[in-house]
Design an enzyme around this catalytic site. Structure first.
Site, mmCIF file in Angstrom:
data_model
loop_
_atom_site.group_PDB
_atom_site.id
_atom_site.type_symbol
_atom_site.label_atom_id
_atom_site.label_comp_id
_atom_site.label_asym_id
_atom_site.label_seq_id
_atom_site.Cartn_x
_atom_site.Cartn_y
_atom_site.Cartn_z
ATOM 1 N N SER A 147 -17.761 -31.890 -19.018
ATOM 2 C CA SER A 147 -17.263 -31.896 -20.389
ATOM 3 C C SER A 147 -16.185 -32.953 -20.535
ATOM 4 O O SER A 147 -15.612 -33.427 -19.544
ATOM 5 C CB SER A 147 -16.683 -30.514 -20.719
ATOM 6 O OG SER A 147 -15.934 -30.529 -21.907
ATOM 7 N N TYR A 160 -11.636 -23.030 -20.512
ATOM 8 C CA TYR A 160 -12.759 -23.968 -20.499
ATOM 9 C C TYR A 160 -12.372 -25.250 -19.767
ATOM 10 O O TYR A 160 -13.129 -25.752 -18.919
ATOM 11 C CB TYR A 160 -13.162 -24.269 -21.942
ATOM 12 C CG TYR A 160 -14.391 -25.130 -22.093
ATOM 13 C CD1 TYR A 160 -15.664 -24.594 -21.943
ATOM 14 C CD2 TYR A 160 -14.277 -26.483 -22.418
ATOM 15 C CE1 TYR A 160 -16.800 -25.376 -22.112
ATOM 16 C CE2 TYR A 160 -15.397 -27.272 -22.593
ATOM 17 C CZ TYR A 160 -16.661 -26.715 -22.439
ATOM 18 O OH TYR A 160 -17.770 -27.502 -22.601
#
Length: 266
Positions: A147, A160
Site C-alpha cells: 500500500s 493499516y
C-alpha cells in the site's frame, strides 16, 4: 523464448486471496487472461458465490473456495484442494485485507489486532504454506499487495499502516530466505484506487461538490485521477511471469506518480 513468451502464464496455477471483487478480482482476471489457472478464496461463502458469478460473467473459468486466511488449518486444507483440482501453486497473490479508519487514541487493541491479523499475519500464514511446494518445484512467485501506507502515514489508519509497513518487510524477508530456491517475492503498492472500499472517500457532498479527500488525492497525483483495479493487472502479470525472474524483494508502486510528487505550491 521470445520476450513476449516470457510474460505468458500458460501452464501456471495461481491463488489470489480475497478476490471476489475490486483489486483482487482485477488481478485474478489478468492472471487468468495471461493463461494461468486461477483460484481465489473469501472468508464468507456468499462472497465466494458472488465472485464466481462475476468471473463467469467475464467469461473466465476460475475456482472459488471459502477460507479464512487467518486460520492455519483452513489455509492448509484450501491449499491441498487447489493442488488436487488445479495443480501445485506457482503464483500466490496475498491480497485479502481490511482497513479501519479510526483515530489511534479511539481504536481498541482488539480492532488494531484484527487489521494486523488479516493484513499482515495472513500473508505469513498462506506464504509459509505454499513455499515448501515452490521449493520442491524449483520456482515460485509470491506477490504481496502492499500500500501507499507501506511508505507513508495518514490520520486514522495506524493499524493499516503498521500492517502494510510490516508486509513490505515480510516481502523483503521472504526474498532473503528463499531467493536461493528460485522464489521471487515482490509487492505491488496500489495508489488510491477506485473500489467499493474507497467509495466513501469519493462521495459527492450534499452541495454537489467533490469530497475533500477526493480533491486532495487528485491534486496530489500527477496522473490527476484515481487508479482503477485494471491498472494493477499489468504489474501483477509481470511479477507473476518469467519476465521478472531476477526481481526480488521489491515493491512496485502503481500510484499514478504520487510518491514521486511533492505537490503543487499553494
Amino acid at each position: 523464448m521470445s520476450i513476449l513468451d516470457s510474460f505468458s502464464l500458460k501452464g501456471k496455477t495461481a491463488f489470489v486471496t480475497g478476490a471476489s471483487y475490486g483489486i483482487g478480482f482485477a488481478i485474478a482476471q489478468a492472471l487468468s487472461e495471461a493463461g494461468a489457472s486461477v483460484a481465489f478464496c473469501e472468508r464468507k461463502e456468499e462472497k465466494v458465490q458472488k465472485g464466481l458469478e462475476a468471473y463467469k460473467a467475464a467469461g473466465l473459468n476460475v475456482k472459488g473456495f471459502r477460507c479464512d486466511v487467518t486460520k492455519e488449518q483452513e489455509v492448509a486444507e484450501t491449499i491441498r484442494r487447489i493442488q488436487d483440482e488445479l495443480g501445485t501453486i506457482d503464483i500466490l497473490v496475498n491480497n485479502a485485507g481490511i482497513i479501519r479508519r479510526i483515530p489511534m487514541t479511539e481504536m481498541s487493541a482488539e480492532s488494531f489486532r484484527e487489521v494486523v491479523d488479516i493484513d499482515l499475519v495472513s500473508p505469513f500464514i498462506v506464504s509459509k504454506e505454499v513455499i515448501p511446494q515452490m521449493i520442491q518445484k524449483g520456482h515460485g512467485k509470491i506477490i504481496n499487495i502492499c500500500s501507499m501506507m507501506s511508505e507513508l502515514g495518514r490520520e486514522t489508519v495506524s493499524a493499516y499502516a503498521a500492517a502494510k509497513g510490516g508486509l513490505k518487510m515480510l516481502t523483503r524477508n521472504i526474498c532473503s530466505e528463499y531467493g536461493k530456491y528460485n522464489i521471487q517475492c515482490n509487492g505491488i503498492g496500489p495508489g488510491y484506487i477506485a473500489t467499493p472500499q474507497t467509495a466513501p472517500l469519493r462521495e459527492k457532498q450534499p452541495d454537489g461538490s467533490r469530497h475533500p479527500f477526493d480533491s486532495f488525492i487528485v491534486a496530489k497525483t500527477p496522473a490527476e485521477r484515481w487508479g482503477t483495479p485494471a491498472d494493477l493487472g499489468g504489474a501483477a502479470v509481470f511479477l507473476a511471469s518469467d519476465a521478472s525472474d531476477f526481481i526480488n524483494g521489491q515493491v512496485l508502486y502503481v500510484d499514478g506518480g504520487i510518491l514521486a510528487y511533492i505537490g503543487r505550491q499553494p
